[in-house]
Enzyme design. Sequence first.
Site, mmCIF file in Angstrom:
data_model
loop_
_atom_site.group_PDB
_atom_site.id
_atom_site.type_symbol
_atom_site.label_atom_id
_atom_site.label_comp_id
_atom_site.label_asym_id
_atom_site.label_seq_id
_atom_site.Cartn_x
_atom_site.Cartn_y
_atom_site.Cartn_z
ATOM 1 N N ASP A 81 0.877 -1.274 0.271
ATOM 2 C CA ASP A 81 0.590 0.073 0.437
ATOM 3 C C ASP A 81 0.419 1.477 -0.428
ATOM 4 O O ASP A 81 1.282 1.878 1.306
ATOM 5 C CB ASP A 81 -0.895 -0.009 0.866
ATOM 6 C CG ASP A 81 -2.252 0.783 0.589
ATOM 7 O OD1 ASP A 81 -2.262 1.686 0.195
ATOM 8 O OD2 ASP A 81 -2.739 1.156 1.852
ATOM 9 N N ALA A 82 1.528 1.974 -1.034
ATOM 10 C CA ALA A 82 2.762 2.223 -1.175
ATOM 11 C C ALA A 82 1.955 4.203 -1.726
ATOM 12 O O ALA A 82 2.334 4.610 -2.030
ATOM 13 C CB ALA A 82 3.925 2.168 -1.944
ATOM 14 N N LYS A 83 0.922 3.695 -2.958
ATOM 15 C CA LYS A 83 0.083 4.903 -3.647
ATOM 16 C C LYS A 83 1.105 6.115 -4.606
ATOM 17 O O LYS A 83 0.794 7.098 -3.855
ATOM 18 C CB LYS A 83 -1.011 5.948 -2.411
ATOM 19 C CG LYS A 83 -1.999 4.893 -1.403
ATOM 20 C CD LYS A 83 -3.198 5.532 -0.494
ATOM 21 C CE LYS A 83 -3.308 5.073 0.191
ATOM 22 N NZ LYS A 83 -3.283 3.968 1.327
ATOM 23 N N ARG A 84 1.747 5.029 -5.054
ATOM 24 C CA ARG A 84 2.607 5.936 -5.892
ATOM 25 C C ARG A 84 2.133 6.450 -7.265
ATOM 26 O O ARG A 84 1.206 5.853 -7.712
ATOM 27 C CB ARG A 84 3.732 4.929 -6.606
ATOM 28 C CG ARG A 84 4.854 4.410 -4.974
ATOM 29 C CD ARG A 84 5.833 5.812 -4.117
ATOM 30 N NE ARG A 84 6.088 4.554 -3.303
ATOM 31 C CZ ARG A 84 5.380 5.097 -2.497
ATOM 32 N NH1 ARG A 84 5.035 5.808 -1.413
ATOM 33 N NH2 ARG A 84 7.254 4.869 -1.754
ATOM 34 N N THR A 136 -0.746 -0.428 -4.929
ATOM 35 C CA THR A 136 -1.926 0.435 -4.781
ATOM 36 C C THR A 136 -1.569 2.307 -5.781
ATOM 37 O O THR A 136 0.256 2.186 -5.109
ATOM 38 C CB THR A 136 -2.371 0.999 -3.552
ATOM 39 O OG1 THR A 136 -1.290 1.980 -2.801
ATOM 40 C CG2 THR A 136 -2.743 0.191 -3.167
#
Length: 289
Positions: free
Chosen positions: A107-110, A137
């Site tokens: 869950d890094a939301k890059r 993510t």
Amino acid sequence: MAESAASQQAQPVRESFGSRLAAAMLDRGPLCVGIDPHPQLLADWGLNDDVAGLERFSLTVVEAVASLAAAVKPQVALYERHGSAGMAVLERVLAASAEAGVLSIADAKRGDIGSTMAAYADAWLRDGSSLAADSVTLSPYLGFESLRPALDLAAQYGRGVFVLALTSNPEGKSVQHVGGEQSVARRIVSAAAAENQRYEGVLGSVGLVVGATIGSALTDLDIELGPVRGAILAPGLGAQGATPADLRATFADAYPQVLATSSRGILAAGPSAAALRDAAEETLAGLRS
């Protein structure tokens, strides 16, 4: 040249992430357990807010739920806050998840553009990277097509992505809901559906993040998730207030695609691995009933 071409043709075809996730959801159920080593949770478990506590917490969760959950989702920011040593723990968590046979979602939301996005993709999705997860993510708010390096690398290596579409935080509406029937969120959903046309099987490898507590947003924005043919990562089950009944009502016909995420609702049962398993089993029973 001929020998090189023959060698390339002999390489095995990789099973897609979407196919692997669909099989895991069918076999185990639609549960994703978030691994969120918040300082307060560490304290509640009697652990110090340091690298040793971080590792013990994380690996205990993997050991406890690996045979029950379709996926685990370590929250990258909670490892980053411990610096390079924390990221080394995350590497071990991802390796332990793979060894235990449970899919991982970093869950890094890059999200970025050009060579920077390519570098993020290389870190999280390339074979041989110490941070390579089964999926990651992504944030599409520099334009969905800015994610192209990650979309293509995921396809190449049999990995997946989950793209933020409709989040449940109040601030998200100021971007995601803009445009009414042609909202930003609806365009992201449409782009994901188009991207999944490259995949065969029940699920494509481009999933969406749609909050479990978004209420009537899908209806209000006239968004259909079924045609996306991708998994719907739905955080918010448990401690954030969403129930299995809420998930069924919110996602309706798309409920079979939902990978429901519970973090604190299960993690609060620790530090006992047996208690964590019991909490995961209870959550799964609610999702199946």
